[in-house]
Write an enzyme that holds these catalytic residues in place. Structure first.
Site, PDB file in Angstrom:
ATOM      1  CD  GLU A 161      -4.388  -5.993   2.595  1.00 47.69           C
ATOM      2  OE1 GLU A 161      -5.273  -5.338   3.192  1.00 47.69           O
ATOM      3  OE2 GLU A 161      -3.168  -5.811   2.759  1.00 47.69           O
TER       4      GLU A 161
ATOM      5  CD  GLU B 198      -2.866  -1.234   2.333  1.00 44.66           C
ATOM      6  OE1 GLU B 198      -2.482  -0.711   3.400  1.00 44.66           O
ATOM      7  OE2 GLU B 198      -3.946  -1.818   2.218  1.00 44.66           O
TER       8      GLU B 198
END
Length: 903
Positions: A257, A171
């Site tokens: 995810e 991320e």
């Protein structure tokens, strides 16, 4: 040829062993077979090692083919130079043993609601810019990779290990530094991986730099997305997936995810009480991203587990996450929703990942969307409810086998129905054992063969009308009740209509195909056993239709089938499809009456599971001791205020500061801290509220609290984890300075005593070492009154309880605490939880490996209450079961005459 393909054509090959693992724009291909990578996250260090096997097997039985985990640097090297990688190696070997693939996310940064995002505090203490191209950041990343990459290398699928992907960084788009610095850093990490000899695909997650495919390094990295939309699914996923498809045109659409729940924080709601993380949301979200062409999903989390002293700041001890496999290992509706999808992907995944772009079909309801993904003459129909209301409708979609010359208009009679926020994923024109399924408006759970007899199992919500169409040369002969049937001689299609009931229904098609119709809840708990056959090359597949929690094992021979099932208390029916009538059935070794239907060819038996006997244990009597800020008790450091990271291993708990000073009528007392951790401050035993806040700089009027002469300052600093992201993650911990005076002129207190670890005194040896002897007194919960307000002391309460257990029962236990002081909780010397009065967590999982069962050795609970010198703040302690997850293990065996089982 696009830019990325051109670069790869002239550079080093993207895949060193393409016959073992490779990918293209559609999917991953592993050992020359196209696969849908259906992964579930499980973090080994959030689960006691003894429970790994149980949790992984449960995920495997849900249909997941891959496990994903981070590798946490600070967990493996909490003290600089003291590296222990044994746990991750053991975990990898277990994943391999259990026949699953593995994705390793090696950081260095991991996020994960984990302390400091995975960075060791001794590294943070060096105070260089983390996650950057700063030389020290590159050097430290290489240091970590030098420890983890040798483990990756020897466990890759290319050398017969389970590891199929490695993720670097995480991320990164949310880390705000210049883009070129990010490019430099990701490039450096990638070169480290390749230089170490890792030849499985490298992926990233929300790292825009990896999508810059004109760069030869980034062209070799596959970026993915992650989504936590709760119910805002279409808005948050549709365009993001389209953008990912455009920017990564030669990679499959991957979601590193996909929301499997959400974590809980102190002062908020438990995961299970939050909106948009239930079974229906998992079903809708997963099918929606598959509809958009996704070929790799990782459910975060598949099993959350527990934060044993590694939680990020404000994150609760429980990391249940509302995941399919709950914190204590229990299974609930969300598990079975994931399992139904896993069953579909197991059957149709290779065909689904090669299906083309979505074509929209029509619905008579504007609130129901319908789309079709085609793969040659087959396809997959997606039906989604969009208005959060139950709907009735009809649909029209093209028959992929008819090359646009024919549409299916269904149903033939009445209307279809779908529940609010429902979504269905249906195969169209697919081969099944014994025939061709043109379509089914009920979802397909399984299809298989029992030699001469084949079966198709479909399911839906009770009360839903459904319709199945099969290829047929002539009107079929049906046994069993249906609502209607049609035969179209022109298209050679037979159609049957029926309604989903509350129990199983069966009908036989031409004496060759057994169609089983199940309500969703029963279908999601139905498993398949395999029976060894000498007459057939392939094993006979026997569905076990029952409302068990889990089928943990099956064993078959030519003349017997034995299945091991976990049942909740109550009455259960078990039904199996069998082409030959058994001669005997035994339940837990006891001969049991069973029924066999020779026409529909199934056997059924009733199983009775008694209620589990565990009763809640109220813990009242015990002993207690009061721990004060006494420098003669325990290990104290005498030093000027300094970052805790520079004083040794960072604790997870309360840190004591004590200083003595002479008051010379200074105006104010100032406290400065490294970061915004909570603290409680006392002067001469009195609590000072103005100083007891998380702010980095606080002050109070000293004259209101100090006395002439000597004064004692005591501070309890609450070191319960660091931020897991943003720049606060880089902040140090502890008190920076203690000053007296005014803003312009002040003097500093440098003579401070610090105790980093509180005195648990869990054993006589520890008590002797720390000097905490002869201080325990008898007491009871809600007894032994002390001061009403906050005081500079902690009260320890110790109590015991026995446990018995039966090997055929699974009854996970929890400890419930009610107190009006924050507390630390230990069982048999193991930390199990941090309780805060603001909630939401008041129940703490008691891991089975931490407990003593059927032993003369009792279980010892210790509770440390903060800021009290008595027990009146501890209101209740109860050990009780997670009754919703309690099951009993049952063995059911069917026997045939030798040589007749598959005749």
């Amino acid at each position: 040829m696009d830019g990325r393909a051109a670069l790869l054509d002239s550079a080093e090959p993207l895949f060193q062993h393409p016959h073992i693992i490779r990918y293209d724009a559609d999917c991953f291909t592993i050992r020359d077979k196209d696969v849908f990578v259906y992964s579930a996250a499980l973090h080994y260090c959030r689960v006691p090692k003894e429970l790994w096997r149980d949790r992984i097997l449960k995920l495997k039985l849900a249909g997941f083919n891959t496990i994903e985990t981070y590798v946490f640097w600070n967990y493996h090297e909490p003290v600089e130079g003291q590296v222990d990688m044994r746990e991750i190696e053991e975990f990898i070997q277990l994943v391999k043993e259990l026949g699953m693939w593995l994705i390793l996310r090696i950081g260095p940064y991991v996020c994960a609601e984990w302390d400091a995002g995975g960075f060791p505090h001794w590294l943070i203490a060096k105070q260089f810019p983390l996650r950057s191209d700063h030389p020290e950041s590159i050097k430290s990343s290489q240091y970590w990779y030098d420890r983890v990459l040798p483990i990756v290398k020897k466990n890759m699928i290319t050398v017969d290990g389970p590891v199929i992907m490695v993720q670097i960084e995480n991320e990164y788009d949310y880390w705000h530094i210049p883009a070129q610095q990010k490019m430099n850093y990701v490039t450096a990490l990638a070169h480290m991986v390749w230089k170490a000899g890792v030849d499985v695909p490298i992926i990233t997650n929300w790292v825009s730099q990896a999508r810059e495919n004109s760069n030869p390094v980034m062209a070799r990295i596959m970026d993915t997305a992650d989504f936590y939309p709760h119910w805002n699914i279409q808005k948050e996923t549709t365009q993001a997936i389209a953008t990912l498809r455009k920017e990564e045109p030669t990679s499959p659409i991957g979601i590193a995810e996909l929301q499997g729940g959400w974590f809980s924080q102190y002062g908020g709601k438990l995961s299970e009480d939050q909106d948009g993380v239930n079974a229906a949301q998992l079903n809708l979200l997963t099918k929606s991203v598959i509809e958009r062409g996704t070929a790799f999903t990782n459910l975060y989390m598949g099993h959350g587990g527990t934060n044993f002293e590694w939680a990020a700041r404000k994150v609760t001890t429980t990391y249940d996450y509302a995941a399919p496999v709950s914190e204590p290992g229990g299974l609930w509706d969300k598990y079975y929703a994931a399992r139904a999808i896993g069953s579909f992907l197991d059957q149709f995944g290779p065909m689904l990942v090669r299906s083309g772009e979505t074509e929209f079909a029509t619905s008579t309801s504007t609130d129901v969307s319908v789309s079709l993904r085609k793969n040659g003459k087959s396809g997959f129909l997606f039906i989604r409810e969009n208005a959060n209301d139950d709907q009735q409708f009809q649909i029209t979609f093209p028959d992929p086998a008819a090359a646009g010359k024919k549409d299916f208009k269904i149903p033939r009679e009445g209307k279809l129905s779908i529940r609010a926020r429902g979504m269905k994923m249906l195969p169209v024109e697919v081969a099944i054992p014994g025939g061709q399924l043109r379509y089914s408006t009920a979802e397909v759970l399984a299809s298989g063969s029992q030699g001469k007899l084949n079966y198709l199992i479909v399911y839906g919500e009770p009360g839903e009308p459904a319709e199945i169409a099969l290829a047929a040369e002539e009107k079929p002969h049906l046994q069993g009740a249906v609502s209607y049937e049609y035969f179209d001689a022109e298209t050679k299609t037979a159609v049957v209509g029926f309604s989903i009931g509350t129990s199983s229904q069966m009908f036989l098609w031409n004496d060759k195909l057994q169609i089983v119709v199940l309500p969703r809840r029963l279908a999601e708990r139905t498993y398949t056993a395999k029976l060894t056959s000498t007459a057939e090359e392939e094993p006979i597949q026997i569905p076990v239709i029952t409302d068990c929690a889990l089928m943990t094992a099956s064993k078959a021979t030519n003349d017997s089938l034995t299945v091991t099932l976990d049942y909740a208390a109550g009455e259960h029916e078990l039904c199996t499809l069998m082409p030959t009538e058994p001669v005997e059935c035994r339940v837990d070794g006891n001969p049991t009456h069973f029924h066999y239907d020779s026409k529909l060819q199934y056997a059924s038996v009733n199983v009775s599971t008694p209620h589990l006997p565990f009763q809640p244990l109220l813990l009242v009597d015990g002993e207690y001791r009061v721990e004060t800020f006494d420098p003669s008790q325990g290990d104290w450091l005498k030093t000027a205020p300094a970052p805790l990271e520079k004083l040794g291993k960072l604790p997870y708990g309360y840190v004591k500061y004590r200083a003595i000073f002479e008051y010379h009528k200074e105006a104010k007392l100032f406290l400065e801290t490294q970061t915004e951790d909570s603290k409680q401050v006392f002067l001469n035993g009195s609590h000072i509220a103005e100083l007891s806040t998380p702010k980095k700089l606080v002050s109070c009027e000293l004259g209101e609290w100090a006395k002439p002469g000597q004064n004692v300052l005591e501070i309890s600093y609450e070191a319960f984890g660091s931020e897991n992201g943003n720049k606060e993650m880089s902040e140090l911990k502890g008190i920076t300075a203690i000053r007296m005076g005014d803003e312009g002129k002040s003097r500093t207190l440098d003579a401070v005593a610090i105790q980093r670890f509180s005195l648990a005194a869990t054993s006589p040896q520890e008590a002797k070492r720390t000097g905490a002897q002869g201080t325990w007194r008898k007491g009871q919960v809600s007894d032994s009154p002390g001061a009403v307000g906050l005081v500079p002391a902690y009260t320890w309460f110790r109590t015991e309880f026995p446990l018995t257990s039966s090997p055929d029962r699974f009854t996970p236990l929890k400890l419930k605490i009610d107190a009006d002081r924050d507390a630390l909780i230990y069982v048999n010397g193991r930390f199990i939880g941090y309780y805060q009065t603001i909630g939401p967590q008041s129940e703490f999982y008691l891991p089975e490996p931490y407990l003593h069962f059927e032993s003369s050795q009792p279980n010892v609970v210790m509770v440390m209450l903060a800021y009290t010198d008595g027990l009146q703040h501890l209101k209740q302690l109860v050990v009780s079961p997670y009754s919703q997850f309690a099951t009993r293990r049952t063995e059911v065996e069917f026997r045939w005459k030798p040589g007749t089982a598959v005749s």
